[in-house]
Design a protein around this motif. Structure first.
Motif, mmCIF file in Angstrom:
data_model
loop_
_atom_site.group_PDB
_atom_site.id
_atom_site.type_symbol
_atom_site.label_atom_id
_atom_site.label_comp_id
_atom_site.label_asym_id
_atom_site.label_seq_id
_atom_site.Cartn_x
_atom_site.Cartn_y
_atom_site.Cartn_z
ATOM 1 N N LEU A 57 0.831 -1.188 0.000
ATOM 2 C CA LEU A 57 0.000 0.000 0.000
ATOM 3 C C LEU A 57 0.871 1.246 0.000
ATOM 4 N N PHE A 58 0.433 2.255 -0.707
ATOM 5 C CA PHE A 58 1.097 3.548 -0.766
ATOM 6 C C PHE A 58 0.072 4.601 -0.380
ATOM 7 N N ILE A 59 0.406 5.442 0.611
ATOM 8 C CA ILE A 59 -0.532 6.461 1.064
ATOM 9 C C ILE A 59 0.073 7.837 0.876
ATOM 10 N N GLU A 60 -0.756 8.743 0.418
ATOM 11 C CA GLU A 60 -0.349 10.145 0.351
ATOM 12 C C GLU A 60 -1.427 10.990 1.008
ATOM 13 N N LYS A 61 -1.001 12.035 1.700
ATOM 14 C CA LYS A 61 -1.962 12.960 2.289
ATOM 15 C C LYS A 61 -1.440 14.378 2.115
ATOM 16 N N THR A 62 -2.345 15.254 1.729
ATOM 17 C CA THR A 62 -2.000 16.638 1.454
ATOM 18 C C THR A 62 -2.605 17.534 2.518
ATOM 19 N N PHE A 63 -1.748 18.306 3.178
ATOM 20 C CA PHE A 63 -2.185 19.313 4.140
ATOM 21 C C PHE A 63 -2.405 20.617 3.389
ATOM 22 N N ILE A 64 -3.582 21.226 3.593
ATOM 23 C CA ILE A 64 -3.944 22.463 2.906
ATOM 24 C C ILE A 64 -4.273 23.519 3.953
ATOM 25 N N LEU A 65 -3.561 24.636 3.894
ATOM 26 C CA LEU A 65 -3.755 25.745 4.830
ATOM 27 C C LEU A 65 -3.924 27.017 4.019
ATOM 28 N N ARG A 66 -4.982 27.797 4.306
ATOM 29 C CA ARG A 66 -5.271 29.018 3.567
ATOM 30 C C ARG A 66 -5.145 30.244 4.463
ATOM 31 N N ARG A 67 -4.938 31.365 3.826
ATOM 32 C CA ARG A 67 -4.673 32.609 4.549
ATOM 33 C C ARG A 67 -5.833 32.986 5.460
ATOM 34 N N ASN A 68 -5.484 33.451 6.669
ATOM 35 C CA ASN A 68 -6.473 33.901 7.653
ATOM 36 C C ASN A 68 -7.553 32.864 7.930
ATOM 37 N N ASP A 69 -7.165 31.602 7.929
ATOM 38 C CA ASP A 69 -8.109 30.514 8.163
ATOM 39 C C ASP A 69 -7.463 29.528 9.143
ATOM 40 N N LEU A 88 -9.300 -2.989 -1.475
ATOM 41 C CA LEU A 88 -8.868 -2.395 -2.730
ATOM 42 C C LEU A 88 -8.658 -3.494 -3.766
ATOM 43 N N GLU A 89 -9.213 -3.297 -4.923
ATOM 44 C CA GLU A 89 -8.970 -4.196 -6.046
ATOM 45 C C GLU A 89 -7.532 -4.008 -6.541
ATOM 46 N N PRO A 90 -7.031 -4.923 -7.357
ATOM 47 C CA PRO A 90 -5.675 -4.763 -7.883
ATOM 48 C C PRO A 90 -5.470 -3.379 -8.504
ATOM 49 N N ARG A 91 -4.403 -2.705 -8.060
ATOM 50 C CA ARG A 91 -4.030 -1.357 -8.517
ATOM 51 C C ARG A 91 -5.098 -0.322 -8.198
ATOM 52 N N GLY A 92 -6.021 -0.658 -7.308
ATOM 53 C CA GLY A 92 -7.094 0.279 -6.981
ATOM 54 C C GLY A 92 -6.667 1.311 -5.960
ATOM 55 N N GLU A 93 -7.547 2.290 -5.710
ATOM 56 C CA GLU A 93 -7.244 3.328 -4.733
ATOM 57 C C GLU A 93 -8.513 3.784 -4.031
ATOM 58 N N LEU A 94 -8.319 4.383 -2.864
ATOM 59 C CA LEU A 94 -9.414 4.902 -2.047
ATOM 60 C C LEU A 94 -8.995 6.252 -1.500
ATOM 61 N N SER A 95 -9.859 7.252 -1.644
ATOM 62 C CA SER A 95 -9.567 8.596 -1.148
ATOM 63 C C SER A 95 -10.509 8.955 -0.008
ATOM 64 N N SER A 96 -10.024 9.812 0.882
ATOM 65 C CA SER A 96 -10.822 10.269 2.008
ATOM 66 C C SER A 96 -10.323 11.642 2.435
ATOM 67 N N ALA A 122 -0.314 -3.708 -5.753
ATOM 68 C CA ALA A 122 -0.196 -5.123 -6.114
ATOM 69 C C ALA A 122 -1.230 -5.519 -7.170
ATOM 70 N N PRO A 123 -0.974 -6.608 -7.892
ATOM 71 C CA PRO A 123 -1.943 -7.129 -8.859
ATOM 72 C C PRO A 123 -2.968 -8.059 -8.223
ATOM 73 N N VAL A 124 -3.064 -8.050 -6.900
ATOM 74 C CA VAL A 124 -4.042 -8.861 -6.170
ATOM 75 C C VAL A 124 -4.808 -7.945 -5.218
ATOM 76 N N PRO A 125 -6.017 -8.325 -4.796
ATOM 77 C CA PRO A 125 -6.771 -7.491 -3.852
ATOM 78 C C PRO A 125 -6.075 -7.411 -2.493
ATOM 79 N N ILE A 126 -6.254 -6.288 -1.812
ATOM 80 C CA ILE A 126 -5.657 -6.060 -0.496
ATOM 81 C C ILE A 126 -6.710 -5.470 0.435
#
Length: 329
Positions: free
Chosen positions: A137-149, A309-317, A162-166
């Motif tokens: 599994l490979f995970i990425e997460k993006t932190f987003i910060l805006r002005r005066n917020d 996750l299906e093979p080569r699939g992804e899930l976002s949140s 992987a080419p197999v479900p996980i």
């Protein structure tokens, strides 16, 4: 990645990198209202979440605090400093699944890389990435910060390489204590939220605790020494708020409830005489996860509750953490 001669600003949305804090590679995200320090070498977890105006830090530290990394104590519990951690691919306990040792909170104890996506006066975007060692599994997460917020947006994606479900378990271990949380703090969930005791199967509408007899009000903190079980909350809005009448600010957490339908409500009011706290800590956890309390990945997969996750699939949140002005209860 960091550029050695990148121009640094001291106003608006900005990133300070090339930092080493107590031996850990770290980065500092900042705007006019908020300062967030992330420990890249320790799960990318925040060691500071500071409201500048009120000088309120929402990160609770245990009595030991942040200790140097040591090869004898590499696991989640022995390196736990309090605060907030990303938990993947296992959220309950280390065990063997499909021939792999899946560690509790592997992503919380391993290093993350980072990449600066955007940095200007108006917005800061920093992407953290982690390739797991136990599962493909490979995970990425993006932190987003805006002005005066004072809202931090976190957008995440998990990819199956992987080419197999996980299958996997996933969520956020958000714990709260001093200096923000004390006996005067209140927890707010939306009307219609349900409290579940998975040990007994009993349910009640928030804020009543499941069980027989006179219900306890779970929205208020208990006296030190009070023992309470680990519970789960199912909320229709995917949100909660923490308020303290003595503080001018409150903390609001919102998340994708389609991915994380359960909030583990961990109540540790200095009552546990054993490890890891030995009666020293007064704190709670309000933790969005994909499974009910303490289900391992093996159990969740057998019950069809693990994320898949299906093979080569992804899930976002996504997860949003906001500091709100609060005039007291």
């Amino acid at each position: 990645m960091a550029r050695q001669y990148r121009t640094c600003r001291n106003y608006g949305c900005r990133l300070t990198d090339d930092l080493v804090y107590k031996g850990y590679r770290s980065i500092l995200l900042e705007n006019e209202l908020l300062q967030v320090m992330l420990l890249l070498d320790k799960g990318g977890e925040p060691v500071r979440w500071l409201d500048k105006k009120s000088d309120t830090d929402f990160i609770w530290h245990t009595r030991t605090g942040l200790l140097p990394a040591h090869s004898l104590y590499p696991d989640y519990q022995m390196s736990y400093l309090g605060g907030w951690q990303e938990m993947l691919p296992e959220v309950s306990e280390t065990h063997v699944y499909r021939g792999a040792v899946v560690h509790r909170g592997e992503t919380a104890i391993t290093p993350w890389d980072y990449e600066l996506i955007r940095e200007d006066d108006e917005e800061l975007r920093v992407r953290l990435t982690n390739r797991l060692r136990s599962l493909p599994l490979f995970i990425e997460k993006t932190f987003i910060l805006r002005r005066n917020d004072a809202l931090v947006r976190i957008e995440e994606t998990v990819r199956n390489e992987a080419p197999v479900p996980i299958e996997f378990n996933w969520g956020h271990h958000l714990a709260f204590g001093s200096p923000f949380l004390d006996i005067g703090t209140k927890v707010e969930f939306a009307p219609g939220s349900i409290v579940l005791d998975t040990a007994t199967g009993k349910k009640r509408e928030w804020p009543a605790a499941p069980g027989d007899g006179e219900p306890r009000d779970l929205s208020v903190m208990a006296q030190p020494g009070t023992s309470r079980p680990l519970l789960a909350v199912e909320t229709p809005e995917g949100a909660y708020r923490l308020r303290n009448g003595s503080k001018p600010v409150a903390l609001e957490v919102r998340w994708d409830r389609n991915v994380w339908p359960y909030v583990w409500y961990w109540q540790n009011f200095a009552a546990d005489p054993n490890a890891p706290f030995f009666g020293c800590e007064y704190n709670i956890g309000l933790e969005p996860f994909n499974v009910p309390p303490k289900w391992t990945l093996a159990e969740a997969a057998a019950k069809g509750a693990a994320l898949h996750l299906e093979p080569r699939g992804e899930l976002s949140s996504w997860l949003h953490i906001a500091i709100k002005e609060d005039r007291g209860v």
